[in-house]
Design a protein around this motif. Sequence first.
Motif, PDB file in Angstrom:
ATOM      1  N   PRO A  54      13.291 -21.515 -23.599  1.00  0.00           N
ATOM      2  CA  PRO A  54      13.115 -21.718 -22.056  1.00  0.00           C
ATOM      3  C   PRO A  54      12.848 -23.214 -21.854  1.00  0.00           C
ATOM      4  CG  PRO A  54      11.647 -19.882 -23.075  1.00  0.00           C
ATOM      5  CD  PRO A  54      12.098 -20.490 -24.002  1.00  0.00           C
ATOM      6  N   PRO A  55      12.899 -23.708 -20.938  1.00  0.00           N
ATOM      7  CA  PRO A  55      12.660 -25.440 -20.313  1.00  0.00           C
ATOM      8  C   PRO A  55      11.189 -25.551 -20.523  1.00  0.00           C
ATOM      9  CG  PRO A  55      13.613 -24.057 -18.518  1.00  0.00           C
ATOM     10  CD  PRO A  55      13.566 -23.073 -19.747  1.00  0.00           C
ATOM     11  N   GLU A  56      10.303 -24.873 -20.145  1.00  0.00           N
ATOM     12  CA  GLU A  56       8.960 -24.960 -20.336  1.00  0.00           C
ATOM     13  C   GLU A  56       8.437 -25.121 -21.930  1.00  0.00           C
ATOM     14  OE1 GLU A  56       9.703 -22.371 -16.894  1.00  0.00           O
ATOM     15  OE2 GLU A  56      10.281 -22.077 -19.004  1.00  0.00           O
ATOM     16  N   THR A  57       9.502 -25.006 -22.892  1.00  0.00           N
ATOM     17  CA  THR A  57       9.223 -25.204 -24.192  1.00  0.00           C
ATOM     18  C   THR A  57       9.058 -26.736 -24.313  1.00  0.00           C
ATOM     19  OG1 THR A  57      10.237 -23.027 -24.937  1.00  0.00           O
ATOM     20  CG2 THR A  57       9.860 -24.841 -26.731  1.00  0.00           C
ATOM     21  N   PHE A  58       9.827 -27.534 -23.540  1.00  0.00           N
ATOM     22  CA  PHE A  58       9.903 -28.878 -23.812  1.00  0.00           C
ATOM     23  C   PHE A  58       9.100 -29.548 -22.611  1.00  0.00           C
ATOM     24  CE2 PHE A  58      13.830 -27.074 -25.651  1.00  0.00           C
ATOM     25  CZ  PHE A  58      13.765 -27.529 -26.830  1.00  0.00           C
ATOM     26  N   SER A  59       8.902 -29.061 -21.325  1.00  0.00           N
ATOM     27  CA  SER A  59       8.169 -29.674 -20.487  1.00  0.00           C
ATOM     28  C   SER A  59       6.743 -29.568 -20.552  1.00  0.00           C
ATOM     29  CB  SER A  59       8.719 -28.942 -18.944  1.00  0.00           C
ATOM     30  OG  SER A  59       8.113 -27.696 -19.106  1.00  0.00           O
ATOM     31  N   ALA A  60       6.260 -28.722 -21.357  1.00  0.00           N
ATOM     32  CA  ALA A  60       4.807 -28.304 -21.633  1.00  0.00           C
ATOM     33  C   ALA A  60       4.789 -27.987 -23.218  1.00  0.00           C
ATOM     34  CB  ALA A  60       4.276 -27.152 -20.885  1.00  0.00           C
ATOM     35  N   PRO A  61       5.144 -28.883 -24.180  1.00  0.00           N
ATOM     36  CA  PRO A  61       5.142 -28.754 -25.435  1.00  0.00           C
ATOM     37  C   PRO A  61       4.028 -28.402 -26.064  1.00  0.00           C
ATOM     38  CG  PRO A  61       5.308 -30.898 -25.053  1.00  0.00           C
ATOM     39  CD  PRO A  61       5.463 -30.367 -23.618  1.00  0.00           C
ATOM     40  N   LEU A  62       4.311 -27.144 -26.970  1.00  0.00           N
ATOM     41  CA  LEU A  62       3.128 -26.813 -27.761  1.00  0.00           C
ATOM     42  C   LEU A  62       3.453 -26.714 -29.164  1.00  0.00           C
ATOM     43  CD1 LEU A  62       2.020 -23.874 -25.326  1.00  0.00           C
ATOM     44  CD2 LEU A  62       0.891 -25.824 -25.803  1.00  0.00           C
ATOM     45  N   PRO A  63       3.189 -27.697 -29.997  1.00  0.00           N
ATOM     46  CA  PRO A  63       3.474 -27.748 -31.430  1.00  0.00           C
ATOM     47  C   PRO A  63       2.373 -26.634 -32.241  1.00  0.00           C
ATOM     48  CG  PRO A  63       2.190 -29.728 -30.913  1.00  0.00           C
ATOM     49  CD  PRO A  63       2.479 -28.967 -29.550  1.00  0.00           C
ATOM     50  N   PRO A 161       4.071 -26.718 -17.059  1.00  0.00           N
ATOM     51  CA  PRO A 161       2.972 -27.764 -17.391  1.00  0.00           C
ATOM     52  C   PRO A 161       1.725 -27.545 -16.179  1.00  0.00           C
ATOM     53  CG  PRO A 161       4.849 -28.888 -16.907  1.00  0.00           C
ATOM     54  CD  PRO A 161       5.236 -27.438 -16.962  1.00  0.00           C
ATOM     55  N   ASP A 162       2.349 -27.528 -14.775  1.00  0.00           N
ATOM     56  CA  ASP A 162       1.336 -27.382 -13.798  1.00  0.00           C
ATOM     57  C   ASP A 162       0.527 -26.210 -13.837  1.00  0.00           C
ATOM     58  OD1 ASP A 162       3.249 -25.643 -12.858  1.00  0.00           O
ATOM     59  OD2 ASP A 162       3.525 -26.656 -11.015  1.00  0.00           O
ATOM     60  N   ASN A 163       0.722 -25.293 -14.392  1.00  0.00           N
ATOM     61  CA  ASN A 163      -0.061 -23.834 -14.406  1.00  0.00           C
ATOM     62  C   ASN A 163      -0.792 -23.776 -15.685  1.00  0.00           C
ATOM     63  OD1 ASN A 163      -1.065 -21.645 -13.335  1.00  0.00           O
ATOM     64  ND2 ASN A 163       0.796 -20.401 -14.110  1.00  0.00           N
ATOM     65  N   MET A 164      -0.448 -24.792 -16.876  1.00  0.00           N
ATOM     66  CA  MET A 164      -1.201 -24.315 -18.131  1.00  0.00           C
ATOM     67  C   MET A 164      -2.449 -25.098 -18.267  1.00  0.00           C
ATOM     68  SD  MET A 164       0.371 -25.294 -22.066  1.00  0.00           S
ATOM     69  CE  MET A 164       1.677 -24.535 -21.592  1.00  0.00           C
ATOM     70  N   LYS A 165      -3.521 -24.083 -18.605  1.00  0.00           N
ATOM     71  CA  LYS A 165      -4.972 -24.562 -18.791  1.00  0.00           C
ATOM     72  C   LYS A 165      -4.936 -25.217 -20.294  1.00  0.00           C
ATOM     73  CE  LYS A 165      -8.290 -22.086 -17.217  1.00  0.00           C
ATOM     74  NZ  LYS A 165      -9.298 -21.070 -16.980  1.00  0.00           N
ATOM     75  N   ARG A 166      -5.608 -26.398 -20.268  1.00  0.00           N
ATOM     76  CA  ARG A 166      -5.952 -26.956 -21.647  1.00  0.00           C
ATOM     77  C   ARG A 166      -6.744 -26.025 -22.605  1.00  0.00           C
ATOM     78  NH1 ARG A 166      -3.387 -30.477 -25.409  1.00  0.00           N
ATOM     79  NH2 ARG A 166      -4.941 -31.259 -26.704  1.00  0.00           N
ATOM     80  N   PHE A 194      -0.306 -16.226 -26.667  1.00  0.00           N
ATOM     81  CA  PHE A 194      -1.227 -16.092 -25.653  1.00  0.00           C
ATOM     82  C   PHE A 194      -1.782 -17.520 -24.785  1.00  0.00           C
ATOM     83  CE2 PHE A 194      -5.401 -15.461 -23.488  1.00  0.00           C
ATOM     84  CZ  PHE A 194      -5.487 -14.496 -23.029  1.00  0.00           C
ATOM     85  N   ILE A 195      -1.402 -17.465 -23.626  1.00  0.00           N
ATOM     86  CA  ILE A 195      -1.576 -18.925 -22.904  1.00  0.00           C
ATOM     87  C   ILE A 195      -2.384 -18.817 -21.828  1.00  0.00           C
ATOM     88  CG2 ILE A 195      -0.431 -21.032 -21.994  1.00  0.00           C
ATOM     89  CD1 ILE A 195       2.049 -20.370 -23.610  1.00  0.00           C
ATOM     90  N   PRO A 196      -3.514 -19.443 -21.665  1.00  0.00           N
ATOM     91  CA  PRO A 196      -4.262 -19.417 -20.269  1.00  0.00           C
ATOM     92  C   PRO A 196      -3.579 -20.243 -19.364  1.00  0.00           C
ATOM     93  CG  PRO A 196      -5.743 -20.183 -22.078  1.00  0.00           C
ATOM     94  CD  PRO A 196      -4.361 -20.190 -22.657  1.00  0.00           C
ATOM     95  N   THR A 197      -3.922 -19.764 -17.922  1.00  0.00           N
ATOM     96  CA  THR A 197      -3.327 -20.209 -17.106  1.00  0.00           C
ATOM     97  C   THR A 197      -4.253 -20.604 -15.875  1.00  0.00           C
ATOM     98  OG1 THR A 197      -2.647 -18.072 -16.153  1.00  0.00           O
ATOM     99  CG2 THR A 197      -1.114 -18.986 -17.399  1.00  0.00           C
ATOM    100  N   LEU A 198      -3.933 -21.654 -14.891  1.00  0.00           N
ATOM    101  CA  LEU A 198      -4.728 -22.117 -13.789  1.00  0.00           C
ATOM    102  C   LEU A 198      -4.617 -21.119 -12.528  1.00  0.00           C
ATOM    103  CD1 LEU A 198      -3.878 -25.813 -14.096  1.00  0.00           C
ATOM    104  CD2 LEU A 198      -5.864 -24.797 -15.050  1.00  0.00           C
ATOM    105  N   ARG A 199      -3.586 -20.286 -12.547  1.00  0.00           N
ATOM    106  CA  ARG A 199      -3.236 -19.361 -11.410  1.00  0.00           C
ATOM    107  C   ARG A 199      -3.015 -18.124 -12.015  1.00  0.00           C
ATOM    108  NH1 ARG A 199      -0.140 -23.971 -10.400  1.00  0.00           N
ATOM    109  NH2 ARG A 199       1.690 -22.804 -11.169  1.00  0.00           N
ATOM    110  N   ALA A 200      -3.532 -17.168 -11.204  1.00  0.00           N
ATOM    111  CA  ALA A 200      -3.526 -15.708 -11.655  1.00  0.00           C
ATOM    112  C   ALA A 200      -2.177 -15.276 -11.559  1.00  0.00           C
ATOM    113  CB  ALA A 200      -4.373 -14.943 -10.634  1.00  0.00           C
ATOM    114  N   ARG A 201      -1.846 -14.318 -12.352  1.00  0.00           N
ATOM    115  CA  ARG A 201      -0.299 -13.624 -12.327  1.00  0.00           C
ATOM    116  C   ARG A 201      -0.268 -12.769 -11.203  1.00  0.00           C
ATOM    117  NH1 ARG A 201      -0.730 -10.314 -17.809  1.00  0.00           N
ATOM    118  NH2 ARG A 201       0.720  -8.930 -16.785  1.00  0.00           N
ATOM    119  N   GLN A 202       1.144 -13.035 -10.708  1.00  0.00           N
ATOM    120  CA  GLN A 202       1.586 -12.241  -9.498  1.00  0.00           C
ATOM    121  C   GLN A 202       1.441 -10.713  -9.744  1.00  0.00           C
ATOM    122  OE1 GLN A 202       5.485 -13.566  -8.879  1.00  0.00           O
ATOM    123  NE2 GLN A 202       5.084 -15.467  -8.319  1.00  0.00           N
ATOM    124  N   ASP A 203       1.213 -10.245 -10.821  1.00  0.00           N
ATOM    125  CA  ASP A 203       1.147  -8.888 -10.898  1.00  0.00           C
ATOM    126  C   ASP A 203      -0.244  -8.255 -10.937  1.00  0.00           C
ATOM    127  OD1 ASP A 203       0.948  -9.874 -13.309  1.00  0.00           O
ATOM    128  OD2 ASP A 203       1.977  -8.120 -14.347  1.00  0.00           O
TER     129      ASP A 203
END
Length: 221
Positions: A54-63, A161-166, A194-203
């Motif tokens: 997915p494009p997020e793999t590179f826009s928010a890279p997690l090695p 990247p704008d929804n990923m919590k450090r 398992f990735i924490p997010t800044l915004r709640a899930r839609q569901d």
Amino acid sequence: MTQEAHGIARDRHAPSDGPSLLRRAWRAAGIWVMLATGCASAPPTPDPYRLEPPPETFSAPLPFGAHNFWGYCFSVTDCHIEYDKFDFGAFKSDNDPEFVFPAPRTDKHYRRFLSFRQTGIPNFPEPARLSWKSLDGVRHEVEIDLAEIFNDQLIWHRVPPDNMKRFYSGPSAPPPDIFIEVNDRTVNVLMAMFIPTLRARQDNDRSFHRRDFVLAWTKRF
């Protein structure tokens, strides 16, 4: 007879070195051209069964430097998934080679059942070795090279990247989960994290995380 000039003696009937020198020069030039154009090595052939991350793999890279491994057998008999010196499936298949691993229950919950797990495996051991019988009785044997599938050693995910919590410190993220599923004649390789997010899930407005199962490789045998 010989002819002497400037201290050099030569038989006038001896063949000249001109053509030989010319051939050597052309041969050397040909070798140089081959090296300069890269003919010495061909680029590797891409794996047609590997999907694109997915494009997020590179826009928010997690090695990642280590991973957890899960092995699943569905709708097969005599199933073995050998990885990191462990046979995922031996406890069933060795005791009863005719035991039929049941089909997955539902797409949402099936990965909770009949799973075999190893944790904290450094990247990467030898390829996984799979051996099983599909429901038609045909024996299959194959190797899956996870190091080749995940050659960039980045976690495949779908969190922008704008929804990923450090959620980690240091050069590497916590180990992701890598799955190999054998389902009748199809083999799938997936990754989840398992990735924490800044915004709640839609569901679920109380859930601030994502754990998407991302298909990385698939083949029907």
